[in-house]
Design an enzyme around this catalytic site. Structure first.
Site, short mmCIF file in Angstrom:
data_model
loop_
_atom_site.label_atom_id
_atom_site.label_comp_id
_atom_site.label_asym_id
_atom_site.label_seq_id
_atom_site.Cartn_x
_atom_site.Cartn_y
_atom_site.Cartn_z
N LYS A 2 0.24 -0.72 15.11
CA LYS A 2 1.62 -0.80 15.61
C LYS A 2 1.94 -2.03 16.46
CE LYS A 2 3.37 2.70 13.65
NZ LYS A 2 3.15 2.11 12.33
N TYR A 48 -9.47 5.03 7.09
CA TYR A 48 -9.81 5.34 8.48
C TYR A 48 -10.89 6.42 8.48
CZ TYR A 48 -5.49 2.98 9.92
OH TYR A 48 -4.50 2.05 10.15
N TYR A 56 3.34 6.14 10.36
CA TYR A 56 2.55 5.02 9.88
C TYR A 56 3.43 3.94 9.25
CZ TYR A 56 -1.57 2.52 8.43
OH TYR A 56 -2.54 1.55 8.31
N PRO A 94 -5.25 -0.47 18.52
CA PRO A 94 -4.87 -0.89 17.17
C PRO A 94 -4.92 0.21 16.10
CG PRO A 94 -6.99 -1.79 17.80
CD PRO A 94 -6.45 -1.14 19.01
N HIS A 105 0.83 -1.21 0.00
CA HIS A 105 0.00 0.00 0.00
C HIS A 105 0.86 1.25 0.00
CE1 HIS A 105 -3.91 -1.95 0.64
NE2 HIS A 105 -3.13 -2.91 1.07
P1 RFL Z 1 0.61 -12.62 21.45
O1 RFL Z 1 0.24 -12.66 20.02
O2 RFL Z 1 -0.42 -12.35 22.45
O3 RFL Z 1 1.30 -14.02 21.76
C1 RFL Z 1 1.60 -14.43 23.06
C2 RFL Z 1 1.60 -15.94 23.11
O4 RFL Z 1 1.95 -16.36 24.43
C3 RFL Z 1 1.06 -17.41 24.81
N1 RFL Z 1 0.99 -17.45 26.29
C4 RFL Z 1 1.66 -18.34 27.04
N2 RFL Z 1 2.50 -19.31 26.71
C5 RFL Z 1 3.02 -20.05 27.73
N3 RFL Z 1 2.74 -19.83 29.03
C6 RFL Z 1 1.89 -18.86 29.40
N4 RFL Z 1 1.59 -18.64 30.69
C7 RFL Z 1 1.32 -18.04 28.39
N5 RFL Z 1 0.47 -17.00 28.38
C8 RFL Z 1 0.29 -16.66 27.12
C9 RFL Z 1 -0.25 -17.07 24.15
O5 RFL Z 1 -1.08 -18.21 24.02
C10 RFL Z 1 0.24 -16.52 22.81
O6 RFL Z 1 0.33 -17.53 21.84
O7 RFL Z 1 1.79 -11.58 21.72
P2 RFL Z 1 3.04 -11.16 20.78
O8 RFL Z 1 3.69 -12.38 20.20
O9 RFL Z 1 3.84 -10.22 21.57
O10 RFL Z 1 2.40 -10.43 19.53
C11 RFL Z 1 1.79 -9.20 19.66
C12 RFL Z 1 0.61 -9.08 18.70
O11 RFL Z 1 -0.17 -10.26 18.76
C13 RFL Z 1 -0.25 -7.89 19.07
O12 RFL Z 1 0.53 -6.73 19.33
C14 RFL Z 1 -1.26 -7.49 18.02
O13 RFL Z 1 -2.02 -8.53 17.51
C15 RFL Z 1 -2.17 -6.45 18.70
N6 RFL Z 1 -3.44 -6.38 18.08
C16 RFL Z 1 -3.51 -5.70 16.93
N7 RFL Z 1 -2.40 -5.07 16.45
C17 RFL Z 1 -2.43 -4.42 15.31
O14 RFL Z 1 -1.39 -3.87 14.88
N8 RFL Z 1 -3.62 -4.36 14.59
C18 RFL Z 1 -4.77 -4.98 15.02
O15 RFL Z 1 -5.79 -4.94 14.37
C19 RFL Z 1 -4.75 -5.67 16.24
N9 RFL Z 1 -5.85 -6.30 16.72
C20 RFL Z 1 -4.57 -7.01 18.65
C21 RFL Z 1 -5.78 -6.98 17.93
C22 RFL Z 1 -4.51 -7.68 19.88
C23 RFL Z 1 -5.62 -8.30 20.46
N10 RFL Z 1 -5.49 -8.91 21.78
C24 RFL Z 1 -4.21 -8.92 22.44
C25 RFL Z 1 -6.50 -9.47 22.55
C26 RFL Z 1 -6.90 -7.62 18.45
C27 RFL Z 1 -6.84 -8.27 19.71
C28 RFL Z 1 -8.11 -8.95 20.18
C1 PHB Z 2 -6.23 -4.75 10.12
O1 PHB Z 2 -6.17 -4.94 8.89
O2 PHB Z 2 -6.61 -5.62 10.91
C2 PHB Z 2 -5.86 -3.41 10.65
C3 PHB Z 2 -5.46 -2.42 9.78
C4 PHB Z 2 -5.11 -1.17 10.27
C5 PHB Z 2 -5.18 -0.95 11.63
C6 PHB Z 2 -5.59 -1.94 12.51
C7 PHB Z 2 -5.94 -3.18 12.01
O3 PHB Z 2 -4.86 0.28 12.10
#
Ligand code: RFL
Ligand code: PHB
Length: 391
Positions: free
Chosen positions: A298, A202, A386, A294, A72
């Site tokens: 980031k 957005y 961004y 989110p 993008h």
């Molecule tokens: P993760 O992905 O949470 O992975 C952590 C892993 O650790 C495991 N775990 C354990 N393992 C062993 N022993 C324990 N006691 C444990 N406790 C937990 C878990 O099962 C898991 O597999 O963290 P990591 O790797 O640091 O990655 C970070 C990203 O996942 C996170 O920053 C993003 O996904 C945040 N996030 C979003 N970020 C974006 O940039 N755009 C988004 O749209 C977006 N949507 C989200 C999100 C995070 C969410 N969370 C945390 C609930 C939506 C949600 C719902």
């Molecule tokens: C997504 O594609 O899930 C997404 C994109 C942009 C954002 C957050 C989530 O700022």
């Protein structure tokens, strides 16, 4: 069992750290509480900064991303029923972002790890960490009814916001900074072409924030701001599509192709940082140390920059025989983390409807948005953040 680095958590941070360490010849074991399929079932982030893309390529997990991810060059802001493109590519000397789902990133890293024959323990119960204030840390877990112990040099806490690693640090040694937002995001994934194959859109609207994103040319991801206590069951697919359309400009709304949702979930929005990110021989990375709302896309990208810094630090330790890297890890990561926290908080504040903002708050948002799209300096600041600040 013995290893050099025991990694807790097989999310993107843990898997990428494992891959970077393996590339440098450093032994590691990943211990994950859930099954691999469960980890792959969590639909989260979708936008990768160039730095994240480069790291995935560097560890040999970038092939599918390069063919299936979409590049993008711009993002769009919609407010007062008008669309405004921000030419991210033009404003940052040619930098871009790539839309490629976190699920796919995780799958590619898992496959690469399995192909390299590296050890990962899935479905590990009662994971606990011990003696990280000494030179002989240990990790214990239960698998198939048996307790196992891993002796290691270092523990990497990549276990997310609700993990065991940060929770194991004495309260007096850690400082936490937090802001919880008074709304959530309702997200829908659907196998329909995205409304715009070229941009992430957005929207700021009096009914609330909206976001049009994508996973591929045939799979879309949409979000709308919802009440913090809304339940997914309250939102039929039809209600979601109707509300999304109301929040976009009419021409864009007309172009939305709807279909049955294949995933629908509500996420709360939070800003959180724990300082420091190192406690003796325990290092936190990714969501275990910090959370961003989110809005700036980031979270996943910060996880990638943390583990890049952490793998550099371990390489310094094992290969160059210096502790300078591990001593500097927390400070180096936190400098980048706080800038991403600031950006995510500011974009969240700019784009959402806050219950107590009133007419004044809305006018201020509109003024700032108008300034943002008409000033090259302001759009450049947005674009630069961004695409990701330099690693
Ligand atoms: P993760 O992905 O949470 O992975 C952590 C892993 O650790 C495991 N775990 C354990 N393992 C062993 N022993 C324990 N006691 C444990 N406790 C937990 C878990 O099962 C898991 O597999 O963290 P990591 O790797 O640091 O990655 C970070 C990203 O996942 C996170 O920053 C993003 O996904 C945040 N996030 C979003 N970020 C974006 O940039 N755009 C988004 O749209 C977006 N949507 C989200 C999100 C995070 C969410 N969370 C945390 C609930 C939506 C949600 C719902
Ligand atoms: C997504 O594609 O899930 C997404 C994109 C942009 C954002 C957050 C989530 O700022």
């Amino acid at each position: 069992m013995r290893t050099q680095v025991a990694i807790i958590g097989a999310g993107p941070s843990g898997l990428l750290l494992g891959a970077l360490l393996h590339k440098a010849g450093i032994d590691n074991i990943i211990i994950e509480r859930q099954s691999g399929d469960y980890v792959l079932g969590r639909i989260r982030a979708g936008i990768l900064e160039q730095g994240t893309v480069d790291l995935l390529k560097q560890v040999g997990a970038g092939e599918r991303m390069q063919t299936e991810g979409t590049v993008h060059h711009s993002i769009e802001l919609v407010f007062k029923n008008q669309r405004h493109a921000i030419d991210v590519h033009g404003l940052t000397d040619g930098k871009v972002v790539t839309a490629y789902g976190q699920t796919e990133v995780t799958r590619d890293l898992m496959d690469a790890r399995q192909a390299a024959g590296l050890p990962t323990v899935y479905e590990a119960g009662d994971v606990s960490i011990h003696y990280f204030d000494s030179a002989q840390p240990k990790v214990r877990y239960v698998k198939d009814g048996q307790t196992h112990e891993i002796a290691c040099d270092f523990i990497a806490g990549c276990d997310g916001f609700h993990g065991v690693c940060r929770a194991s640090v004495p309260k007096a040694s850690i400082q936490e900074f937090e802001r919880v937002y008074p709304f959530g995001w309702l997200g829908v994934l659907a196998d329909v072409p995205p409304v715009s194959p070229h941009a992430i859109v957005y929207g700021n609207h009096e009914r609330g924030f909206s976001l049009c994103s994508m996973r591929s040319l045939t799979r879309s991801r949409y979000y709308i701001q919802c009440a913090i206590d809304d339940k997914v069951e309250q939102w039929s697919d039809q209600a979601f599509w109707d509300e999304l359309r109301l929040r976009l400009d009419p021409k864009l709304a007309e172009r939305i192709i709807t279909g049955p949702s294949i995933e629908k979930s509500i996420a709360p929005l939070r800003s959180f940082v724990a300082e420091p990110m190192r406690f003796g021989r325990l290092f936190l990375a990714g969501d275990a140390a910090h959370i961003v709302p989110p809005t700036g896309a980031k979270g996943l990208n910060l996880a990638a920059s943390d583990v890049k810094y952490l793998s550099d630090a371990f390489v310094d330790y094992y290969i160059d025989k210096t502790e300078a890297g591990i001593d500097g890890y927390s400070e180096r990561s936190l400098r980048r983390v706080w800038k991403a926290e600031r950006f995510s908080w500011s974009l969240t504040t700019l784009m959402h409807r806050f219950p107590d903002a009133g007419g004044f708050g809305q006018k201020i948002q509109e003024a700032e948005l108008e300034y943002l799209v008409s000033s090259k300096a302001a759009s450049t600041a947005l674009a630069e953040n961004y695409v990701g600040l330099p690693l």
